[in-house]
Design a protein around this motif. Structure first.
Motif, PDB file in Angstrom:
ATOM      1  N   GLN A  65       0.813  -1.218   0.000  1.00  0.00           N
ATOM      2  CA  GLN A  65       0.000   0.000   0.000  1.00  0.00           C
ATOM      3  C   GLN A  65       0.850   1.273   0.000  1.00  0.00           C
ATOM      4  O   GLN A  65       0.313   2.376   0.016  1.00  0.00           O
ATOM      5  CB  GLN A  65      -0.933   0.000   1.217  1.00  0.00           C
ATOM      6  CG  GLN A  65      -1.933  -1.161   1.196  1.00  0.00           C
ATOM      7  CD  GLN A  65      -2.888  -1.111   2.378  1.00  0.00           C
ATOM      8  OE1 GLN A  65      -3.451  -0.061   2.690  1.00  0.00           O
ATOM      9  NE2 GLN A  65      -3.056  -2.251   3.042  1.00  0.00           N
ATOM     10  N   TYR A  66       2.167   1.137   0.012  1.00  0.00           N
ATOM     11  CA  TYR A  66       3.037   2.313   0.025  1.00  0.00           C
ATOM     12  C   TYR A  66       2.926   3.084  -1.292  1.00  0.00           C
ATOM     13  O   TYR A  66       2.832   2.480  -2.371  1.00  0.00           O
ATOM     14  CB  TYR A  66       4.501   1.894   0.201  1.00  0.00           C
ATOM     15  CG  TYR A  66       4.908   1.438   1.585  1.00  0.00           C
ATOM     16  CD1 TYR A  66       3.981   1.252   2.605  1.00  0.00           C
ATOM     17  CD2 TYR A  66       6.249   1.184   1.871  1.00  0.00           C
ATOM     18  CE1 TYR A  66       4.372   0.825   3.865  1.00  0.00           C
ATOM     19  CE2 TYR A  66       6.653   0.755   3.125  1.00  0.00           C
ATOM     20  CZ  TYR A  66       5.708   0.581   4.113  1.00  0.00           C
ATOM     21  OH  TYR A  66       6.093   0.150   5.356  1.00  0.00           O
ATOM     22  N   PRO A  67       2.996   4.410  -1.229  1.00  0.00           N
ATOM     23  CA  PRO A  67       3.147   5.192  -2.465  1.00  0.00           C
ATOM     24  C   PRO A  67       4.447   4.760  -3.155  1.00  0.00           C
ATOM     25  O   PRO A  67       5.390   4.315  -2.488  1.00  0.00           O
ATOM     26  CB  PRO A  67       3.243   6.638  -1.960  1.00  0.00           C
ATOM     27  CG  PRO A  67       2.615   6.602  -0.602  1.00  0.00           C
ATOM     28  CD  PRO A  67       2.925   5.249  -0.036  1.00  0.00           C
TER      29      PRO A  67
ATOM     30  N   THR B 167       7.084   6.164  -4.483  1.00  0.00           N
ATOM     31  CA  THR B 167       8.363   6.729  -4.036  1.00  0.00           C
ATOM     32  C   THR B 167       8.786   6.126  -2.702  1.00  0.00           C
ATOM     33  O   THR B 167       9.960   5.770  -2.503  1.00  0.00           O
ATOM     34  CB  THR B 167       8.269   8.261  -3.917  1.00  0.00           C
ATOM     35  OG1 THR B 167       7.982   8.817  -5.204  1.00  0.00           O
ATOM     36  CG2 THR B 167       9.588   8.842  -3.406  1.00  0.00           C
ATOM     37  N   GLU B 168       7.840   5.987  -1.782  1.00  0.00           N
ATOM     38  CA  GLU B 168       8.154   5.380  -0.491  1.00  0.00           C
ATOM     39  C   GLU B 168       8.527   3.908  -0.659  1.00  0.00           C
ATOM     40  O   GLU B 168       9.433   3.401   0.016  1.00  0.00           O
ATOM     41  CB  GLU B 168       6.957   5.503   0.454  1.00  0.00           C
ATOM     42  CG  GLU B 168       7.255   4.975   1.867  1.00  0.00           C
ATOM     43  CD  GLU B 168       6.071   5.102   2.804  1.00  0.00           C
ATOM     44  OE1 GLU B 168       6.171   4.603   3.947  1.00  0.00           O
ATOM     45  OE2 GLU B 168       5.046   5.696   2.409  1.00  0.00           O
ATOM     46  N   LEU B 169       7.858   3.214  -1.568  1.00  0.00           N
ATOM     47  CA  LEU B 169       8.171   1.808  -1.854  1.00  0.00           C
ATOM     48  C   LEU B 169       9.606   1.669  -2.345  1.00  0.00           C
ATOM     49  O   LEU B 169      10.375   0.823  -1.863  1.00  0.00           O
ATOM     50  CB  LEU B 169       7.190   1.274  -2.901  1.00  0.00           C
ATOM     51  CG  LEU B 169       7.454  -0.138  -3.448  1.00  0.00           C
ATOM     52  CD1 LEU B 169       7.378  -1.172  -2.332  1.00  0.00           C
ATOM     53  CD2 LEU B 169       6.458  -0.456  -4.557  1.00  0.00           C
ATOM     54  N   ILE B 170       9.980   2.527  -3.289  1.00  0.00           N
ATOM     55  CA  ILE B 170      11.348   2.491  -3.827  1.00  0.00           C
ATOM     56  C   ILE B 170      12.361   2.784  -2.734  1.00  0.00           C
ATOM     57  O   ILE B 170      13.370   2.069  -2.584  1.00  0.00           O
ATOM     58  CB  ILE B 170      11.510   3.513  -4.976  1.00  0.00           C
ATOM     59  CG1 ILE B 170      10.645   3.125  -6.177  1.00  0.00           C
ATOM     60  CG2 ILE B 170      12.976   3.649  -5.378  1.00  0.00           C
ATOM     61  CD1 ILE B 170      11.037   1.809  -6.829  1.00  0.00           C
ATOM     62  N   ASN B 171      12.129   3.830  -1.949  1.00  0.00           N
ATOM     63  CA  ASN B 171      13.065   4.190  -0.889  1.00  0.00           C
ATOM     64  C   ASN B 171      13.216   3.073   0.134  1.00  0.00           C
ATOM     65  O   ASN B 171      14.321   2.797   0.629  1.00  0.00           O
ATOM     66  CB  ASN B 171      12.612   5.469  -0.189  1.00  0.00           C
ATOM     67  CG  ASN B 171      12.805   6.701  -1.045  1.00  0.00           C
ATOM     68  OD1 ASN B 171      13.640   6.713  -1.938  1.00  0.00           O
ATOM     69  ND2 ASN B 171      12.014   7.741  -0.786  1.00  0.00           N
ATOM     70  N   THR B 172      12.128   2.410   0.451  1.00  0.00           N
ATOM     71  CA  THR B 172      12.163   1.313   1.420  1.00  0.00           C
ATOM     72  C   THR B 172      13.000   0.155   0.912  1.00  0.00           C
ATOM     73  O   THR B 172      13.829  -0.410   1.644  1.00  0.00           O
ATOM     74  CB  THR B 172      10.730   0.835   1.725  1.00  0.00           C
ATOM     75  OG1 THR B 172       9.988   1.921   2.297  1.00  0.00           O
ATOM     76  CG2 THR B 172      10.730  -0.335   2.685  1.00  0.00           C
ATOM     77  N   LEU B 173      12.797  -0.208  -0.341  1.00  0.00           N
ATOM     78  CA  LEU B 173      13.556  -1.319  -0.927  1.00  0.00           C
ATOM     79  C   LEU B 173      15.047  -0.978  -1.013  1.00  0.00           C
ATOM     80  O   LEU B 173      15.908  -1.814  -0.724  1.00  0.00           O
ATOM     81  CB  LEU B 173      13.007  -1.669  -2.309  1.00  0.00           C
ATOM     82  CG  LEU B 173      11.630  -2.341  -2.307  1.00  0.00           C
ATOM     83  CD1 LEU B 173      11.029  -2.332  -3.716  1.00  0.00           C
ATOM     84  CD2 LEU B 173      11.732  -3.774  -1.794  1.00  0.00           C
ATOM     85  N   VAL B 174      15.346   0.248  -1.402  1.00  0.00           N
ATOM     86  CA  VAL B 174      16.749   0.672  -1.499  1.00  0.00           C
ATOM     87  C   VAL B 174      17.405   0.701  -0.124  1.00  0.00           C
ATOM     88  O   VAL B 174      18.512   0.180   0.071  1.00  0.00           O
ATOM     89  CB  VAL B 174      16.854   2.057  -2.170  1.00  0.00           C
ATOM     90  CG1 VAL B 174      18.276   2.600  -2.054  1.00  0.00           C
ATOM     91  CG2 VAL B 174      16.447   1.971  -3.638  1.00  0.00           C
ATOM     92  N   ASP B 175      16.734   1.291   0.844  1.00  0.00           N
ATOM     93  CA  ASP B 175      17.312   1.427   2.177  1.00  0.00           C
ATOM     94  C   ASP B 175      17.622   0.066   2.799  1.00  0.00           C
ATOM     95  O   ASP B 175      18.610  -0.079   3.538  1.00  0.00           O
ATOM     96  CB  ASP B 175      16.370   2.213   3.091  1.00  0.00           C
ATOM     97  CG  ASP B 175      16.293   3.690   2.729  1.00  0.00           C
ATOM     98  OD1 ASP B 175      17.148   4.149   1.956  1.00  0.00           O
ATOM     99  OD2 ASP B 175      15.356   4.371   3.215  1.00  0.00           O
ATOM    100  N   ASP B 176      16.781  -0.915   2.523  1.00  0.00           N
ATOM    101  CA  ASP B 176      17.011  -2.239   3.117  1.00  0.00           C
ATOM    102  C   ASP B 176      18.290  -2.876   2.593  1.00  0.00           C
ATOM    103  O   ASP B 176      18.885  -3.731   3.252  1.00  0.00           O
ATOM    104  CB  ASP B 176      15.817  -3.155   2.840  1.00  0.00           C
ATOM    105  CG  ASP B 176      15.834  -4.392   3.730  1.00  0.00           C
ATOM    106  OD1 ASP B 176      16.015  -4.248   4.961  1.00  0.00           O
ATOM    107  OD2 ASP B 176      15.690  -5.506   3.196  1.00  0.00           O
ATOM    108  N   GLN B 177      18.732  -2.463   1.415  1.00  0.00           N
ATOM    109  CA  GLN B 177      19.956  -3.029   0.841  1.00  0.00           C
ATOM    110  C   GLN B 177      21.194  -2.675   1.659  1.00  0.00           C
ATOM    111  O   GLN B 177      22.216  -3.371   1.575  1.00  0.00           O
ATOM    112  CB  GLN B 177      20.140  -2.547  -0.607  1.00  0.00           C
ATOM    113  CG  GLN B 177      19.074  -3.030  -1.583  1.00  0.00           C
ATOM    114  CD  GLN B 177      19.208  -4.497  -1.919  1.00  0.00           C
ATOM    115  OE1 GLN B 177      20.303  -5.062  -1.864  1.00  0.00           O
ATOM    116  NE2 GLN B 177      18.106  -5.135  -2.270  1.00  0.00           N
ATOM    117  N   THR B 178      21.118  -1.599   2.447  1.00  0.00           N
ATOM    118  CA  THR B 178      22.281  -1.244   3.262  1.00  0.00           C
ATOM    119  C   THR B 178      22.613  -2.345   4.263  1.00  0.00           C
ATOM    120  O   THR B 178      23.757  -2.466   4.703  1.00  0.00           O
ATOM    121  CB  THR B 178      22.037   0.073   4.027  1.00  0.00           C
ATOM    122  OG1 THR B 178      20.911  -0.074   4.898  1.00  0.00           O
ATOM    123  CG2 THR B 178      21.764   1.220   3.058  1.00  0.00           C
ATOM    124  N   ASN B 179      21.625  -3.155   4.608  1.00  0.00           N
ATOM    125  CA  ASN B 179      21.878  -4.268   5.524  1.00  0.00           C
ATOM    126  C   ASN B 179      22.759  -5.341   4.897  1.00  0.00           C
ATOM    127  O   ASN B 179      23.406  -6.109   5.606  1.00  0.00           O
ATOM    128  CB  ASN B 179      20.556  -4.865   5.992  1.00  0.00           C
ATOM    129  CG  ASN B 179      19.782  -3.911   6.888  1.00  0.00           C
ATOM    130  OD1 ASN B 179      20.309  -3.391   7.859  1.00  0.00           O
ATOM    131  ND2 ASN B 179      18.527  -3.649   6.550  1.00  0.00           N
TER     132      ASN B 179
END
Length: 293
Positions: A16-18, A20-32
């Protein structure tokens, strides 16, 4: 349940994320993924140290995996030739389901323990070989079959897994656990688990090639110029390392089949191509030692 299969407690409303928020969430998780590889750095260093004398003795790198892990292993093996002039026959990749599985998923192939062993045995492994075993779950039967066959042959085994206490990491001589935890999209290990494997393989193979004198300073001086882009890169690297102009760099490279190492030594020491080759051979391929001779 395996960490890589456990539904993430975060982002339960991901669908249900917009955008842009969906993209940012997926990208940010890659830092792990980066954090997981950083935590495994001592194990990667141990793997490079153990692999080095085997490669110096003529051994091979043999990558084994299924699905995403297998494809990442194949990718790393293929890229060693143009980047470091590492011979094709000394970088093999075994993929559950065969080479066609690179492009089309071969269902059930990863569950075949005996086929993993048979495929590994077919490479005629020796004690000088290094077998890199990749499995996000850490329990893929095909990979475990290959691992056990490799150990029986005396090869060095390095197991990469994304779950703690996994058989692949535990049974390998050197286990590299990349603890990336649950995926944002539950069970999709092509996400940060796959990213961590790509980083770990890049790190391992690049560090090994540095130790094998494929790099001078931080210059890629043992590349194989197989296309126009790489020919230009060879010229630029030679110019940068020696201070020669483009004309002199290209002339030296043309005399030595565009072997950057040889051109650098010949130009820097103002010697012939044959003498430069002899200096490099005596220095076991080290440009730095050849220049100091």
């Amino acid at each position: 349940m395996l960490k890589t299969e456990t539904p993430s407690a975060e982002h339960a409303q991901l669908d249900q994320y917009p955008t842009t928020e969906l993209i940012n969430t997926l990208v940010d998780d890659q830092t792990n993924a980066v954090k997981a590889v950083r935590a495994a750095a001592p194990r990667l260093a141990a793997a490079v140290t153990a692999a080095l004398p085997r490669m110096e003795a003529g051994g091979r790198l043999i990558y084994v995996g299924a699905g995403t892990s297998g494809r990442l292993g194949l990718l790393d093996s293929v890229e060693l030739y143009p980047t470091f002039s590492w011979p094709h026959e000394r970088a093999l990749a075994l993929l559950a389901g065969g080479q066609q599985a690179m492009f089309v998923a071969v269902e059930g192939a990863e569950d075949d323990l005996e086929q993993g062993a048979a495929d590994l045995i077919a490479t005629n492994p020796t004690a000088n070989d290094v077998v890199l075993l990749l499995a996000a779950s850490g329990a893929t039967p095909y990979v475990l079959g290959a691992l056990r066959a490799a150990r029986a042959a005396g090869a060095l085994t390095v197991g990469f897994a994304n779950n703690t206490d996994s058989p692949v990491a535990g049974e390998a001589e050197i286990g590299v656990t990349l603890d990336t935890g649950a995926e944002i999209i539950s069970g999709s290990t092509r996400l940060k688990a796959g990213t961590s494997q790509k980083i770990a393989l890049n790190t391992f193979s690049s560090a090994l090639m540095v130790r094998l004198n494929k790099v001078y300073g931080n210059l890629m001086v043992d590349l194989k110029p197989t296309n126009a882009k790489l020919v230009l890169r060879a010229v630029r690297l030679t110019m940068f390392a020696t201070g020669a102009d483009e004309s002199a760099a290209r002339a030296a490279l043309e005399q030595c089949d565009f072997h950057v190492k040889v051109a650098i030594v010949a130009l820097s020491k103002k010697t012939s191509i044959d003498q430069a080759r002899a200096l490099l051979e005596a220095a076991r391929g080290s440009v730095r030692q050849a220049l100091a001779a």
